[in-house]
Design a protein around this motif. Structure first.
Motif, PDB file in Angstrom:
ATOM      1  N   VAL A  93       0.846  -1.195   0.000  1.00 55.13           N
ATOM      2  CA  VAL A  93       0.000   0.000   0.000  1.00 55.13           C
ATOM      3  C   VAL A  93       0.881   1.244   0.000  1.00 55.13           C
ATOM      4  CG1 VAL A  93      -1.624   1.360   1.374  1.00 55.13           C
ATOM      5  CG2 VAL A  93      -2.020  -1.068   1.058  1.00 55.13           C
ATOM      6  N   ALA A  94       1.934   1.234   0.821  1.00 55.25           N
ATOM      7  CA  ALA A  94       2.835   2.389   0.866  1.00 55.25           C
ATOM      8  C   ALA A  94       3.498   2.624  -0.485  1.00 55.25           C
ATOM      9  CB  ALA A  94       3.893   2.179   1.949  1.00 55.25           C
ATOM     10  N   VAL A  95       3.939   1.548  -1.127  1.00 57.15           N
ATOM     11  CA  VAL A  95       4.562   1.671  -2.451  1.00 57.15           C
ATOM     12  C   VAL A  95       3.539   2.188  -3.466  1.00 57.15           C
ATOM     13  CG1 VAL A  95       5.559   0.352  -4.365  1.00 57.15           C
ATOM     14  CG2 VAL A  95       6.341  -0.065  -2.029  1.00 57.15           C
ATOM     15  N   GLN A  96       2.330   1.650  -3.405  1.00 60.40           N
ATOM     16  CA  GLN A  96       1.284   2.056  -4.349  1.00 60.40           C
ATOM     17  C   GLN A  96       0.918   3.524  -4.151  1.00 60.40           C
ATOM     18  OE1 GLN A  96       0.352  -0.115  -6.737  1.00 60.40           O
ATOM     19  NE2 GLN A  96      -0.641   1.648  -7.656  1.00 60.40           N
ATOM     20  N   ARG A  97       0.847   3.967  -2.898  1.00 59.42           N
ATOM     21  CA  ARG A  97       0.540   5.385  -2.630  1.00 59.42           C
ATOM     22  C   ARG A  97       1.660   6.281  -3.161  1.00 59.42           C
ATOM     23  NH1 ARG A  97      -4.617   4.912  -2.568  1.00 59.42           N
ATOM     24  NH2 ARG A  97      -5.430   3.811  -0.766  1.00 59.42           N
ATOM     25  N   HIS A  98       2.894   5.795  -3.083  1.00 61.04           N
ATOM     26  CA  HIS A  98       4.009   6.558  -3.632  1.00 61.04           C
ATOM     27  C   HIS A  98       3.869   6.680  -5.158  1.00 61.04           C
ATOM     28  CE1 HIS A  98       7.984   8.286  -3.934  1.00 61.04           C
ATOM     29  NE2 HIS A  98       8.286   7.402  -4.876  1.00 61.04           N
ATOM     30  N   LEU A  99       3.504   5.584  -5.812  1.00 57.53           N
ATOM     31  CA  LEU A  99       3.274   5.624  -7.267  1.00 57.53           C
ATOM     32  C   LEU A  99       2.139   6.586  -7.603  1.00 57.53           C
ATOM     33  CD1 LEU A  99       3.620   1.836  -8.167  1.00 57.53           C
ATOM     34  CD2 LEU A  99       5.213   3.674  -8.739  1.00 57.53           C
ATOM     35  N   GLU A 100       1.114   6.587  -6.753  1.00 56.68           N
ATOM     36  CA  GLU A 100      -0.012   7.496  -6.958  1.00 56.68           C
ATOM     37  C   GLU A 100       0.445   8.950  -6.840  1.00 56.68           C
ATOM     38  OE1 GLU A 100      -4.087   8.684  -4.587  1.00 56.68           O
ATOM     39  OE2 GLU A 100      -3.291   6.657  -4.321  1.00 56.68           O
ATOM     40  N   ARG A 101       1.271   9.256  -5.833  1.00 54.69           N
ATOM     41  CA  ARG A 101       1.783  10.615  -5.672  1.00 54.69           C
ATOM     42  C   ARG A 101       2.660  11.026  -6.856  1.00 54.69           C
ATOM     43  NH1 ARG A 101       2.212   8.788  -0.455  1.00 54.69           N
ATOM     44  NH2 ARG A 101       4.457   8.422  -0.628  1.00 54.69           N
ATOM     45  N   MET A 102       3.437  10.075  -7.385  1.00 54.26           N
ATOM     46  CA  MET A 102       4.258  10.369  -8.564  1.00 54.26           C
ATOM     47  C   MET A 102       3.371  10.717  -9.752  1.00 54.26           C
ATOM     48  SD  MET A 102       7.258   7.475  -8.195  1.00 54.26           S
ATOM     49  CE  MET A 102       7.646   7.537  -9.923  1.00 54.26           C
ATOM     50  N   ARG A 159      -4.523   5.015  -7.951  1.00 54.73           N
ATOM     51  CA  ARG A 159      -5.349   5.220  -6.751  1.00 54.73           C
ATOM     52  C   ARG A 159      -6.282   4.028  -6.531  1.00 54.73           C
ATOM     53  NH1 ARG A 159      -7.782  10.534  -7.221  1.00 54.73           N
ATOM     54  NH2 ARG A 159      -5.758  11.195  -6.448  1.00 54.73           N
ATOM     55  N   ALA A 160      -6.876   3.536  -7.608  1.00 55.02           N
ATOM     56  CA  ALA A 160      -7.772   2.379  -7.491  1.00 55.02           C
ATOM     57  C   ALA A 160      -7.005   1.148  -7.024  1.00 55.02           C
ATOM     58  CB  ALA A 160      -8.458   2.105  -8.829  1.00 55.02           C
ATOM     59  N   LYS A 161      -5.796   0.953  -7.560  1.00 53.72           N
ATOM     60  CA  LYS A 161      -4.968  -0.181  -7.123  1.00 53.72           C
ATOM     61  C   LYS A 161      -4.645  -0.060  -5.641  1.00 53.72           C
ATOM     62  CE  LYS A 161      -2.264  -1.137 -11.306  1.00 53.72           C
ATOM     63  NZ  LYS A 161      -0.883  -1.070 -11.821  1.00 53.72           N
ATOM     64  N   GLY A 162      -4.261   1.132  -5.221  1.00 52.83           N
ATOM     65  CA  GLY A 162      -3.937   1.358  -3.811  1.00 52.83           C
ATOM     66  C   GLY A 162      -5.120   1.095  -2.908  1.00 52.83           C
ATOM     67  N   ASP A 163      -6.305   1.545  -3.324  1.00 58.14           N
ATOM     68  CA  ASP A 163      -7.513   1.307  -2.527  1.00 58.14           C
ATOM     69  C   ASP A 163      -7.818  -0.181  -2.416  1.00 58.14           C
ATOM     70  OD1 ASP A 163      -7.734   4.044  -2.260  1.00 58.14           O
ATOM     71  OD2 ASP A 163      -9.337   4.255  -3.745  1.00 58.14           O
ATOM     72  N   ARG A 164      -7.651  -0.890  -3.530  1.00 56.54           N
ATOM     73  CA  ARG A 164      -7.909  -2.330  -3.538  1.00 56.54           C
ATOM     74  C   ARG A 164      -6.930  -3.071  -2.617  1.00 56.54           C
ATOM     75  NH1 ARG A 164      -8.553  -2.350  -8.796  1.00 56.54           N
ATOM     76  NH2 ARG A 164      -6.421  -2.951  -9.220  1.00 56.54           N
ATOM     77  N   ILE A 165      -5.646  -2.731  -2.712  1.00 57.14           N
ATOM     78  CA  ILE A 165      -4.641  -3.390  -1.868  1.00 57.14           C
ATOM     79  C   ILE A 165      -4.897  -3.048  -0.404  1.00 57.14           C
ATOM     80  CG2 ILE A 165      -2.181  -3.487  -1.303  1.00 57.14           C
ATOM     81  CD1 ILE A 165      -1.610  -2.976  -4.284  1.00 57.14           C
ATOM     82  N   GLU A 166      -5.316  -1.807  -0.138  1.00 60.34           N
ATOM     83  CA  GLU A 166      -5.604  -1.406   1.242  1.00 60.34           C
ATOM     84  C   GLU A 166      -6.776  -2.214   1.808  1.00 60.34           C
ATOM     85  OE1 GLU A 166      -5.993   2.706   3.817  1.00 60.34           O
ATOM     86  OE2 GLU A 166      -6.117   2.795   1.641  1.00 60.34           O
TER      87      GLU A 166
END
Length: 130
Positions: free
Chosen positions: A12-21, A90-97
């Motif tokens: 989730v942390a990695v995915q949120r970082h990708l989202e911020r990028m 963002r959708a990937k991050g939400d799903r993993i979360e």
């Protein structure tokens, strides 16, 4: 050994970082478009000016305006790609979360079950035998 929820938390942390990028790239493209819009306004003002110097360069201004409009269209396309990527990340991050929360619930439930079983075992071990 890490639990499944801890591994998912890291994802989730990695995915949120990708989202911020992706958000950063989207914002940068929007900034470039704003600068380009200002440049287009300046060129249009120069084309419409009554100053004799600007009339001499009107053909140059027209071709420059065409290039600027073309660049703006390109940036619109890039901005749409960045926006789609941002939404996808963002959708990937939400799903993993969500998976992480589910895994944490399962782990908590399993820990509670194990503690109850330990209490039962202790109670049976200390019970007098008949």
């Amino acid at each position: 050994m890490k639990t499944r929820s801890e591994k998912l938390k890291r994802l989730v942390a990695v995915q949120r970082h990708l989202e911020r990028m992706a958000e950063s790239e989207f914002t940068e493209t929007a900034r470039q478009r704003a600068v380009l819009a200002e440049t287009i306004d300046v060129v249009v003002d120069a084309m419409g000016s009554a100053h004799p110097m600007h009339r001499i360069f009107s053909a140059h201004y027209a071709s420059h305006l065409g290039r600027l409009v073309q660049k703006d269209q390109m940036l619109i396309g890039i901005q749409q790609v960045h926006e789609a990527r941002m939404l996808r990340e963002r959708a990937k991050g939400d799903r993993i979360e969500e998976h992480m929360k589910d895994a944490r619930l399962v782990e908590d439930r399993e820990a509670a079950d194990n503690s109850i079983l330990d209490l039962i075992d202790q109670h049976l071990a200390t019970a007098p035998r008949v």
